[in-house]
Design a protein around this motif. Structure first.
Motif, PDB file in Angstrom:
ATOM      1  N   GLN A   7       0.856  -1.174   0.000  1.00 37.25           N
ATOM      2  CA  GLN A   7       0.000   0.000   0.000  1.00 37.25           C
ATOM      3  C   GLN A   7       0.898   1.231   0.000  1.00 37.25           C
ATOM      4  O   GLN A   7       1.672   1.437   0.925  1.00 37.25           O
ATOM      5  N   ALA A   9       1.410   5.562  -0.761  1.00 38.40           N
ATOM      6  CA  ALA A   9       0.725   6.847  -0.706  1.00 38.40           C
ATOM      7  C   ALA A   9       1.708   7.929  -1.131  1.00 38.40           C
ATOM      8  O   ALA A   9       2.919   7.702  -1.181  1.00 38.40           O
ATOM      9  N   PHE A  47      -5.278   7.726  -1.191  1.00 38.83           N
ATOM     10  CA  PHE A  47      -3.902   7.647  -0.699  1.00 38.83           C
ATOM     11  C   PHE A  47      -3.039   8.786  -1.243  1.00 38.83           C
ATOM     12  O   PHE A  47      -1.823   8.703  -1.251  1.00 38.83           O
ATOM     13  N   LEU A  67      -2.536  11.119   7.177  1.00 43.99           N
ATOM     14  CA  LEU A  67      -1.442  10.250   6.758  1.00 43.99           C
ATOM     15  C   LEU A  67      -0.788   9.584   7.970  1.00 43.99           C
ATOM     16  O   LEU A  67      -0.555   8.370   7.973  1.00 43.99           O
ATOM     17  N   LEU A  76      -0.160   1.444   5.701  1.00 36.59           N
ATOM     18  CA  LEU A  76       0.710   2.032   4.694  1.00 36.59           C
ATOM     19  C   LEU A  76       2.073   1.343   4.711  1.00 36.59           C
ATOM     20  O   LEU A  76       2.626   1.081   5.778  1.00 36.59           O
TER      21      LEU A  76
END
Length: 159
Positions: A7, A9, A47, A67, A76
């Motif tokens: 994952q 971002a 994201f 975040l 994340l």
């Protein structure tokens, strides 16, 4: 873990309305999105963390807080940021955020430099952080000096 399972971002920030309207945020986002694509990751809109008009001298920024929460919850694996000063203007905040993210298992990727690959990389991060802090202090001083000159010249600013 394959790239499709990680994952990722991105985080982008501009501090002033002028920067926001000058499309500097769009150029950051384009560069970040391109790097994510080059690294063969997919990036959902949820994201993409963007703070427009927020100073890097504070940690109180809506997208940054979301975040940090996501990272703390283990949601994340990798974060892309254009440069350390986009994450924070103060070196101490840069170190705090990078350390916090890494402790949460997040790999931080700065587009303009490698992170932690060598002592020289760490030194460069420190120097860039100190220069960003110095730059911000100079901006504040010029602004203060300009306002003082305007006041001394009889200009009145209602704001």
């Amino acid at each position: 873990m394959s790239s499709s399972q990680l994952q990722v971002a991105i985080y982008a920030r501009v501090s002033s309305e002028q920067q926001a309207t000058a499309n500097t945020i769009e150029s950051q986002l384009a560069a970040l999105q391109q790097r994510v694509k080059e690294d063969k990751f997919s990036l959902g809109t949820e994201f993409q963390f963007v703070d427009e008009g927020y100073s890097g001298a504070t940690l109180v920024r809506p997208a940054l807080e979301r975040l940090r929460d996501l990272a703390a919850d283990g949601g994340l694996d990798r974060l892309y940021v254009h440069s350390p000063d986009r994450l924070a203007r103060k070196y101490a905040y840069q170190v705090l955020l990078v350390d916090e993210l890494q402790r949460a298992g997040v790999e931080v990727i700065f587009l303009n430099r490698e992170l932690g690959r060598s002592p020289e990389d760490d030194l460069l991060l420190q120097v860039q952080g100190m220069m960003a802090e110095y730059e911000r202090a100079k901006i504040l001083e010029r602004s203060r000096r300009g306002k003082r000159h305007a006041a001394d010249s009889g200009s009145v600013n209602a704001l």
